[in-house]
Design a protein around this motif. Sequence first.
Motif, PDB file in Angstrom:
ATOM      1  N   ALA A  12       0.842  -1.203   0.000  1.00 31.97           N
ATOM      2  CA  ALA A  12       0.000   0.000   0.000  1.00 31.97           C
ATOM      3  C   ALA A  12       0.873   1.248   0.000  1.00 31.97           C
ATOM      4  O   ALA A  12       0.601   2.220  -0.721  1.00 31.97           O
ATOM      5  N   ALA A  13       1.933   1.215   0.792  1.00 35.26           N
ATOM      6  CA  ALA A  13       2.820   2.365   0.891  1.00 35.26           C
ATOM      7  C   ALA A  13       3.560   2.614  -0.425  1.00 35.26           C
ATOM      8  O   ALA A  13       3.765   3.764  -0.832  1.00 35.26           O
ATOM      9  N   ARG A  14       3.947   1.556  -1.100  1.00 38.17           N
ATOM     10  CA  ARG A  14       4.748   1.691  -2.316  1.00 38.17           C
ATOM     11  C   ARG A  14       3.912   1.944  -3.566  1.00 38.17           C
ATOM     12  O   ARG A  14       4.331   2.670  -4.468  1.00 38.17           O
ATOM     13  N   HIS A  15       2.744   1.314  -3.632  1.00 40.23           N
ATOM     14  CA  HIS A  15       1.996   1.325  -4.891  1.00 40.23           C
ATOM     15  C   HIS A  15       0.598   1.933  -4.775  1.00 40.23           C
ATOM     16  O   HIS A  15      -0.041   2.167  -5.808  1.00 40.23           O
ATOM     17  N   GLY A  16       0.120   2.169  -3.559  1.00 41.55           N
ATOM     18  CA  GLY A  16      -1.258   2.597  -3.393  1.00 41.55           C
ATOM     19  C   GLY A  16      -1.451   4.103  -3.476  1.00 41.55           C
ATOM     20  O   GLY A  16      -0.579   4.878  -3.094  1.00 41.55           O
ATOM     21  N   GLN A  17      -2.597   4.486  -3.979  1.00 45.27           N
ATOM     22  CA  GLN A  17      -3.062   5.861  -3.842  1.00 45.27           C
ATOM     23  C   GLN A  17      -4.058   5.952  -2.687  1.00 45.27           C
ATOM     24  O   GLN A  17      -4.409   7.032  -2.246  1.00 45.27           O
ATOM     25  N   ALA A  18      -4.495   4.781  -2.228  1.00 46.72           N
ATOM     26  CA  ALA A  18      -5.398   4.710  -1.087  1.00 46.72           C
ATOM     27  C   ALA A  18      -5.163   3.395  -0.354  1.00 46.72           C
ATOM     28  O   ALA A  18      -4.603   2.441  -0.919  1.00 46.72           O
ATOM     29  N   TRP A  19      -5.579   3.354   0.895  1.00 50.96           N
ATOM     30  CA  TRP A  19      -5.523   2.154   1.728  1.00 50.96           C
ATOM     31  C   TRP A  19      -6.942   1.844   2.187  1.00 50.96           C
ATOM     32  O   TRP A  19      -7.721   2.748   2.486  1.00 50.96           O
ATOM     33  N   VAL A  20      -7.281   0.544   2.216  1.00 52.53           N
ATOM     34  CA  VAL A  20      -8.633   0.104   2.560  1.00 52.53           C
ATOM     35  C   VAL A  20      -8.587  -0.840   3.758  1.00 52.53           C
ATOM     36  O   VAL A  20      -7.722  -1.722   3.836  1.00 52.53           O
ATOM     37  N   THR A  21      -9.548  -0.674   4.672  1.00 45.59           N
ATOM     38  CA  THR A  21      -9.718  -1.640   5.749  1.00 45.59           C
ATOM     39  C   THR A  21     -11.211  -1.871   5.993  1.00 45.59           C
ATOM     40  O   THR A  21     -12.042  -1.016   5.683  1.00 45.59           O
TER      41      THR A  21
END
Length: 300
Positions: A184-193
């Motif tokens: 998520a940190a390297r490739h994400g524009q958002a994080w989901v939980t």
Amino acid sequence: MSLRLSTVILPVRRWQEGGRDQWVRAEQLGFHTAYTYDHLAWRSFRDGPWFGAVPTLTAAATATERLRLGTLVTSPNFRHPVTLAKELISLDDISGGRITLGIGAGSNGFDASTLGQEPWTPRERADHFEEFVPLLDRLLTEDSVSHRGRFYAAEEARNIPGCVQRPRLPFAVAATGPRGLKLAARHGQAWVTTGDPKLYEEGTPEQSVEAIRGQLEKLGKACAETGRDVAELDKILLTGFTPEKNSVLDSFDAFVDFAGRHRELGFTEIVIHAPIADSAFAADEAVFERIATEAVAQLG
């Protein structure tokens, strides 16, 4: 940043028998994004209608004009990054650049064995995901990709002209474990939980908030380790899987209270399920529509 409100429309209705109307109504109600689940079958809906995510989103793209669209979430369970990239580039083109890819490592549900394979262990799912995400990133940003990995291969996979959105459509990475958070940190524009699944049955809302706070702290550490500012990532909460379950839609005030607590944690987007009668996502349509049209303003 003001809180955004989005919805999930499960693909359980024939397009000509209410399916299309749900997506059009989501746009009319002002939702930021309308997502759908990317499964072959899912939980209590396994023995009823369930349509494919990519064709559904393609149809939704032609029926709407402004609404963002996406999966929540796609996983490697039955997807290959080469074919998925081709579908996503096509979908992004048809929608005029309105697609977000929610992506996660998957679980041991029906998708894990439908193709005749043995379900992966949690470690195996993380292993696949760790190769899947960077390869998909490359496929969506480079004209030609060759790759020989542990699980996936690509031989001069061509993806011209690429995404409408540049450098590619955004990834919303669902993760709570260390390897997924790094992705998520390297490739994400958002994080989901969805919160902590261990608290779903017997936990309390207070315990859930603390567990999510811990997840956010781990996300911050993963971003720091990769040299990224965690503030760059949108934080998305998919409701319905915390101890409150779908009771957050019982009343307007119940939702505003829930959303306010999680906005204070730093969430930028909250996702609610479009009501489905006689299911875990049953809710009053009038309450749902009031939440859609009034809740964000109420939250300030």
